[in-house]
Design an enzyme around this catalytic site. Sequence first.
Site, short mmCIF file in Angstrom:
data_model
loop_
_atom_site.label_atom_id
_atom_site.label_comp_id
_atom_site.label_asym_id
_atom_site.label_seq_id
_atom_site.Cartn_x
_atom_site.Cartn_y
_atom_site.Cartn_z
CG ASN A 30 -0.38 -7.08 -1.47
OD1 ASN A 30 -0.88 -7.76 -2.36
ND2 ASN A 30 -0.92 -6.98 -0.25
CD GLU A 43 -4.32 -8.11 1.67
OE1 GLU A 43 -5.22 -7.46 2.24
OE2 GLU A 43 -3.11 -7.81 1.75
CD GLU A 79 -2.83 -1.29 2.39
OE1 GLU A 79 -2.72 -0.43 3.28
OE2 GLU A 79 -3.70 -2.18 2.40
CG ASP A 112 -12.33 -9.44 1.70
OD1 ASP A 112 -12.35 -8.46 0.93
OD2 ASP A 112 -11.73 -9.44 2.79
CG HIS A 153 -9.64 -6.22 0.74
ND1 HIS A 153 -9.84 -7.39 1.44
CD2 HIS A 153 -8.34 -5.89 0.93
CE1 HIS A 153 -8.71 -7.75 2.03
NE2 HIS A 153 -7.78 -6.86 1.74
C1 XIL Z 1 -5.89 -6.76 8.30
C2 XIL Z 1 -6.16 -8.00 9.15
O1 XIL Z 1 -6.97 -8.86 8.42
C3 XIL Z 1 -6.77 -7.62 10.45
O2 XIL Z 1 -6.90 -8.76 11.28
C4 XIL Z 1 -5.93 -6.57 11.13
O3 XIL Z 1 -6.59 -6.14 12.30
C5 XIL Z 1 -5.68 -5.39 10.22
O4 XIL Z 1 -5.10 -5.85 9.01
N1 XIL Z 1 -4.92 -4.86 3.70
C6 XIL Z 1 -3.83 -5.61 4.10
C7 XIL Z 1 -3.95 -6.52 5.25
O5 XIL Z 1 -2.79 -5.59 3.42
O6 XIL Z 1 -2.75 -6.64 5.97
C8 XIL Z 1 -5.07 -6.12 6.16
O7 XIL Z 1 -5.21 -7.14 7.14
C9 XIL Z 1 -6.35 -5.90 5.41
C10 XIL Z 1 -6.17 -4.81 4.39
#
Ligand code: XIL
Length: 363
Positions: free
Chosen positions: A211, A275, A170, A277, A247
């Site tokens: 990422n 990641e 990020e 979802d 996401h």
């Molecule tokens: C999130 C985790 O899933 C949570 O459990 C934690 O509290 C915060 O981080 N982007 C990312 C991940 O790159 O590391 C994040 O993970 C979600 C968003």
Amino acid sequence: MIKNCLFAFLKQIIAVGSICFISLVIIAACSKKNPDAPENPKPEITLQSAATFPFGAAVAPDLLRNRPAYLEVVTKEFNSITSENVLKMGKIHPELNRYDWTEGDYLVNYAQQNKKRLHGHTLIWHSSLPGWVNNFSGDSITWEVMFKNHIETVVKHYKGKIIAWDVVNEAFEDDGRKRQTVWLQHLGADYVARAFQYAHAADPDVLLFYNDFNLENSVRKRNAVKQMAVDFLSRGIPIHGIGSQSHISVNTKDTAIVNSINELAQTGLKVHISELDISANSANDPNAVFTAELAEKQKQKYKLLVQAYNSIPKKQQHGITTWNVGDADSWIRSFFKRKDWPLPFDDDYKKKPAYYGILEGLK
Ligand code: XIL
């Protein structure tokens, strides 16, 4: 005399032959099929068996340890795992001169014992920092040493055990500019490239990923990531892939998903849906209900994404990773404090329509 011998010999042959015959009859009777057994029983289809690329989930060691249903689903369905939180700087490097490998090593052991690929998340991020980083003082050289040491120490500890790292997470804003972070502030804009160089020096065999999130919707951010990748390749900075967090939501446009995957693949680098979802309540409606209609919409979105990913060149498919396993484990509920059902398994680890959407997308 000869006659007698011949007779005895024949008697013996008959005796041995009878024994063989009886044995054969017994073997044939025993091996007779159980009429209730299915013809050619097929092995159960799982995400990992259906996919021609690694299919993974982000996992938490405490859930693997304490929730048998979670352990069972992870072990059965996935052949890749990502550390959801335990390798983040705040967890693994709690004090300037102290590293805590306990939970990371637990995942390494689990992965080795169960033949899972382990993807490391993440070396450098602006979030989940240990308190001491925020209070860290010193000039840019002191910062560079600390930054380099962190990367080198962690990568070396997991050399040969972790197949790939999200080196920087990020680093861009939606407008395509570099995000204002402690790293940018103290190390200058090219810190991302140096992070990749340090990681590569520590383990020349490990795959290195950049990422980021919202690459589907933010074209400017996506362009910035692509430009950075092209720039790295032209300068010989070791980068092997781009992680698109994905996401997304049931309302994310199909074209945005497809374009993002295809454009990232055009860099020639590996692409990781890192990641995944798919939110069913991105509007944060407190009265939201996960209706059959929403479940179907979510299923179609999973299917579309998987189909798009399935059609990029095989050698660029690092895999698809969902961000945890069951809806109740999803960061979305705790982080955004909202009702949601974003994952392929429900609160009880039962397969949702989304799961079957993935299987359909893999066909
Ligand atoms: C999130 C985790 O899933 C949570 O459990 C934690 O509290 C915060 O981080 N982007 C990312 C991940 O790159 O590391 C994040 O993970 C979600 C968003």
